[in-house]
Enzyme design. Structure first.
Site, PDB file in Angstrom:
ATOM      1  N   ASP A  25      -7.597   1.606   2.187  1.00  0.00           N
ATOM      2  CA  ASP A  25      -7.258   2.494   3.309  1.00  0.00           C
ATOM      3  C   ASP A  25      -8.205   3.665   3.557  1.00  0.00           C
ATOM      4  O   ASP A  25      -8.281   4.141   4.684  1.00  0.00           O
ATOM      5  CB  ASP A  25      -5.810   3.005   3.128  1.00  0.00           C
TER       6      ASP A  25
ATOM      7  N   HIS B  95       0.856  -1.190   0.000  1.00  0.00           N
ATOM      8  CA  HIS B  95       0.000   0.000   0.000  1.00  0.00           C
ATOM      9  C   HIS B  95       0.887   1.233   0.000  1.00  0.00           C
ATOM     10  O   HIS B  95       1.531   1.541   0.990  1.00  0.00           O
ATOM     11  CB  HIS B  95      -0.929   0.001   1.228  1.00  0.00           C
TER      12      HIS B  95
ATOM     13  N   ASP C  41       1.139   5.052  -0.292  1.00  0.00           N
ATOM     14  CA  ASP C  41       0.447   6.339  -0.237  1.00  0.00           C
ATOM     15  C   ASP C  41       1.108   7.345  -1.167  1.00  0.00           C
ATOM     16  O   ASP C  41       2.327   7.552  -1.096  1.00  0.00           O
ATOM     17  CB  ASP C  41       0.469   6.892   1.194  1.00  0.00           C
TER      18      ASP C  41
ATOM     19  N   HIS D 214      -5.917   9.806  -0.564  1.00  0.00           N
ATOM     20  CA  HIS D 214      -6.645   9.812   0.714  1.00  0.00           C
ATOM     21  C   HIS D 214      -5.856  10.404   1.877  1.00  0.00           C
ATOM     22  O   HIS D 214      -6.371  10.416   3.000  1.00  0.00           O
ATOM     23  CB  HIS D 214      -7.172   8.410   1.041  1.00  0.00           C
TER      24      HIS D 214
END
Ligand SMILES: [Zn+2]
Length: 1001
Positions: free
Chosen positions: A180, A56, A58, A430
């Protein structure tokens, strides 16, 4: 693709060969085995455990997007995406069984650019064989609570286009993956369905909701994400992952984890294969008990993992080998390398019936006092800048098309829309527009947007030069909100170009900082325009500091044509000499406050707002056309944030979490000092609530909405109290605990205080647990009256009392809320060392409920897509073309022109949208037709092909899994289809996406 083209050729006799050379259906004789074909076999009647190796990544959070890519600043967080991709590719090549999914195209694109052609071929091979699979595939994994649908569609389109261009059909993700984001919006699900995804997986939902779903085996469900679109158009199969997005406990083999490796040499110490197999079987069996099918998924990875992928894969290889070896001893568990789409395919094959959900997944709480409802408002200045940048990007895209090729390379140099597209795409992440990043990362997002603006300004100048026939220097003023614009402040004669990105004419007011006291203005036809000079407010003078020195504002109403511009000429008639910029700024010279007794109301022909002469607060609002009046008071308050000081067990408010320590907010002031301005163009009551809160209540002569322009900050913290500032509208509307908020700026959802539609809520936070995201509007209503508030950015809000609506405007907090960002949300800047001051506006519309949408739908679009105002000093050349519309005619009121964007040399991406929900408007909630050939005034449309919403698949080739739900199918409304290839019909809330082949007339 071949069939699509042939069909169009025969229908239109326009296309000779490959019309749009998109690799959408690249090679019909493709021998690749990607997608569902590439999934490993499963074993019927066994429990199949799908291991999904993933990372994941970001797109900015604790570090900037580029720092994450390079692995820079590992002192903040150890994370380097370039190494992850290097390492994963290397490891995938070592064993053809291995699988990996990759999600964030912003990173993949950065990595791909720097690879050798040999490496690129190798990666293509892995993709073609389904060993490396793209999932989600947008530029980023967007936030769902604070994003606007138009920016989400753009960022998805950009990411998916890169994958399409690079890998063809094998690069097309089948699954949406939002593991997420902190709560899930229904409009996102609707968009994903229309983008062709077969299913959607996420990690976070309210803990009570999850517990209920675990009990009912409803962690996998069918989400019907639209009230208006005909099922299954907005139906999306949705799965809730078992461990967020982490591996099961004890099975994390990343270099960042401490779990024991599989030690399988019996000759060495600590042999643990039996232990690992037993623990794994237990976990798998437990997990299977709370899901419906004979398949379960395990996410084997987490934040920025797989930088040394060998650790993971070596242990996963062994895990699979040893667990499956037990099948010889009667074990009924089968473990396999898999991907979310392979897992989804098995769920689809299982042919089960799933629970149907029609609401959304907000708000998200991970414990009783831990509601993630603060980020709906966190970093309000960044949220506004992002929204404004979207408006500017759409204008930039449109002018690139309308101005032709010289837009990109013209008299003012090389401009582009691509820089802004990328900056906006990154800003949808996000931890970007959500406000949950570190301060230096927030600055980086803003900086990227600012650079995007610069590139767009060159493009816009080139385009307007082409359209107007004048290459006079064009000036931009980005600080009009604080009355700063060097050109208008100093110039005696200038012209104002107003470009309107909407598909219908707009009328709105323009306010320009000036130093003169009398001006004359004429429109494009030379007709004089009523204009007035009003003093700049004291609040604005303080706010802008040394950046400007205008004492007045010139206010006038402009009318701009659809998808086009008009020009106003401004001449100074009377002035006092402006002070030289080098001199110290003169002290603020506000107008003499006038007693309110004489000005208890402001009014135009549509609206009347009254004020209480005792308090200076609003007291009523009337719609003079519909003859309705409500009592309305409005004031400002702050919740005292729980702090982390008293006890470690207290959850403080922070960037993510809103946790007031009392349900009763403090009032900032019971009364407001006021002054009023009444002119033929605008009427204002300026309210002063204290040193850090002021407001202008404003009514322009033409306006059907009342503007509340609020200014909040610097929020004081010298009392060591974190503050969450709201404004609250208290009305006589009998709203009975029910209010309405939009989803990503589109469909509206009903909210009910202390209630969730799909489970029995135990309410533990009476304020924060009732907050919902507001992206563009919220309203309350009863049988007679609907008060709609249109916002200029995403904010959080609620209705705590009957008849009231509150909106959180600003937050300043002193503690971190322990969700990872590790910084208190305490924004300052060089310009505002005492704390950020934020200004924004709320637009109030009072209508009968049956016709309220007729007002708030266009009002919200006008707020999202604001005109671009540019300036030219001195006289314009007499041959300058003063007015232009890119459309042959304004589009019908129900139609919104969502996208007009250059796709490649000869083709344009077009999205037309029905902006009304089914049955919200008597007049407009009906199908409406648009003739694509008669759309543009200067572009000839030679060919048209319809695409899916994300423009990565031909519409007629988009085939999705069908799913069975518990509730019976609704009767389908009978809407008409298209009457021809050119004349397309839009049904309520439908967005249709077309690729047009065009030439300039
Ligand atoms: Zn994340």
């Amino acid at each position: 693709m071949a069939s699509t083209v042939l069909q169009l050729v025969s229908a239109l006799l326009l296309f000779q060969s490959c019309v749009f050379c998109l690799p959408l259906g690249q090679d019909v004789h493709d021998t690749s085995s990607c997608g569902y074909k590439s999934c490993h076999a499963t074993i019927p009647n066994m429990l199949n455990v799908h291991l999904v190796p993933h990372t994941h990544d970001d797109v900015g959070w604790l570090k900037t997007v580029d720092q994450y890519f390079y692995g820079d600043r590992n002192d903040i967080q150890h994370a380097g995406v370039q190494y992850i991709l290097d390492s994963v590719v290397d490891q995938l090549l070592k064993n053809p069984d291995r699988r990996f999914i990759y999600v964030e195209t912003a990173f993949f694109y950065r990595w791909w650019k720097t690879q050798s052609s040999t490496m690129q071929q190798t990666v293509k091979q892995l993709v073609n064989e389904g060993r490396l699979e793209f999932v989600n595939g947008g530029w980023c994994m967007s936030d769902e609570a604070t994003t606007h649908y138009s920016a989400v569609i753009d960022q998805m389109t950009m990411g998916l286009r890169f994958l399409n261009d690079t890998f063809g059909p094998c690069g097309r993700p089948r699954v949406a993956w939002h593991i997420d984001p902190f709560g899930h919006a229904r409009e996102h699900a609707s968009m994903f369905a229309q983008m062709g995804y077969d299913g959607f997986f996420f990690g976070r939902l309210d803990y009570q909701d999850r517990n209920t779903r675990i009990m009912n085996l409803d962690q996998e469900l069918l989400w019907r994400a639209s009230d208006s679109l005909t099922p299954p158009m907005a139906d999306l199969f949705t799965g809730i992952l078992p461990n967020g997005y982490n591996p099961p406990e004890g099975f994390c083999w990343d270099q960042s984890c401490d779990d024991p490796p599989i030690r399988d040499d019996p000759d060495l110490e600590d042999y643990n294969v039996d232990d690992v197999v037993t623990r794994f079987r237990n976990i798998a069996t437990k997990q299977a008990a709370v899901y419906k099918s004979k398949h379960i998924i395990m996410t084997m990875g987490s934040d920025f993992q797989y930088e040394n992928a060998n650790l993971w894969y070596k242990n996963l290889d062994k895990l699979i080998r040893y667990v499956n070896a037990q099948q010889a001893n009667g074990s009924r568990i089968n473990v396999l390398y898999s991907t979310p789409s392979c897992y989804l395919q098995e769920l689809h094959r299982a042919n089960l019936t799933w629970a149907l959900k029609t609401d959304d997944f907000f708000p998200y709480a991970d414990d009783a006092h831990d509601f993630w409802t603060g980020y709906f408002t966190s970093r309000p200045a960044l949220k506004r800048y992002e929204r404004l940048s979207n408006s500017y990007l759409q204008t930039c895209n449109q002018l690139e098309v309308l101005g032709g090729q010289v837009s990109r390379n013209g008299v003012f140099g090389e401009g582009d829309s691509q820089t802004m597209r990328k900056a906006m795409a990154v800003a949808q992440h996000h931890d970007a527009v959500s406000g949950t990043e570190k301060q230096h990362v927030a600055n980086d997002y803003a900086r990227r947007l600012a650079i995007g603006w610069q590139h767009c300004q060159v493009l816009v100048s080139n385009s307007l030069a082409a359209l107007t026939g004048s290459s006079a220097q064009r000036m931009y003023c980005e600080n009009l909100n604080i009355s700063v614009c060097p050109l208008t402040e100093a110039s005696k004669k200038f012209s104002v170009n107003v470009y309107n990105p909407l598909a219908r004419p707009v009328t709105r007011a323009v306010r320009l900082p000036v130093n003169g006291t009398l001006y004359s203005i004429s429109d494009a036809n030379g007709i004089p325009v009523d204009c007035q000079v009003v003093p700049v407010s004291a609040a604005t003078q303080t706010l802008r500091g040394e950046r400007g020195y205008a004492v007045n504002e010139l206010v006038f109403q402009v009318q701009a044509p659809p998808l086009g511009y008009t020009t106003y000429s401004v001449s100074l008639l009377q002035s006092r000499p402006p002070p030289a910029p080098t001199q110290p700024r003169p002290p603020p010279a506000p107008t003499q406050p006038r007693p309110l007794a004489g000005v208890a109301a402001i009014q135009n022909k549509f609206l009347r707002a009254t004020f209480d002469p005792e308090t200076g607060l609003l007291s009523s609002l009337s719609n003079l056309e519909t003859r309705q009046t409500i009592k309305l008071t409005q004031n400002f308050y702050w919740y005292n944030a729980s702090d982390g000081n008293n006890s470690a067990s207290i959850q403080p408010s922070g960037a993510y979490i809103f946790r007031p320590n009392s349900s009763t907010p403090f009032i900032i002031s019971k009364t407001a000092k006021t002054e009023s301005i009444q002119t033929s163009v605008v009427q204002e009551v300026r309210q002063w609530f204290g040193p850090w809160v002021s407001q202008v209540v404003r009514l322009y002569a033409h306006s059907r909405s009342l503007e509340l322009e609020w200014t909040v900050g610097p929020v004081p913290i010298d009392d060591h109290l974190g503050k969450e500032v709201i404004t609250r509208l208290d009305t006589s509307i009998d709203s009975a605990g029910i209010f309405y908020t939009d989803s990503n700026g589109r469909e509206v959802l009903q909210r009910k205080k202390d209630f969730r539609p799909t489970w029995k809520l135990i309410q533990s936070e009476p304020i924060a647990g009732n907050y919902y995201p507001i992206n563009s509007r919220a309203y309350i209503k009863d049988n007679d009256d609907q008060l709609t508030v249109v916002t200029d950015r995403s904010q959080g809000g609620s209705s705590i009392y009957n008849g009231s609506l509150e909106i959180m405007l600003h937050r300043r907090l002193l503690y971190d809320d322990v969700r990872g960002v590790a910084e208190p949300l305490n924004e300052t800047s060089d310009e505002y060392p005492q704390g950020l001051v934020v200004r924004g506006s709320l637009l109030l519309s009072l209508e009968p409920p049956r016709s309220a949408a007729d007002a708030h739908r266009p009002l919200a679009q006008e707020t999202v897509l604001q005109p671009l105002v540019t300036f030219t000093d001195g006289d314009l050349h007499p041959n300058t073309r003063l007015e232009f519309s890119g459309l042959q005619a304004a589009l019908p009121p129900a139609v919104h022109l969502l996208t007009v964007s250059q796709w490649d040399r000869d083709s344009v991406l077009l999205r037309v949208e029905h902006q009304f929900q089914a049955s919200e408007s008597k007049e407009h909630s009906l199908p409406v037709a648009v003739d694509l050939q008669k759309l543009f005034s200067t572009l000839e449309v030679l060919g048209v092909s319809e695409l899916n919403l994300s423009a990565n698949q031909w519409k007629d080739e988009m085939k999705r899994f069908d799913w069975k739900s518990h509730t019976g199918e609704q009767p389908l409304p009978k809407w008409p289809g298209d009457s021809s290839v050119w004349e397309v019909t839009l049904k309520p809330m439908e967005i249709r996406t077309f690729l047009l082949r065009v030439s300039h007339r």
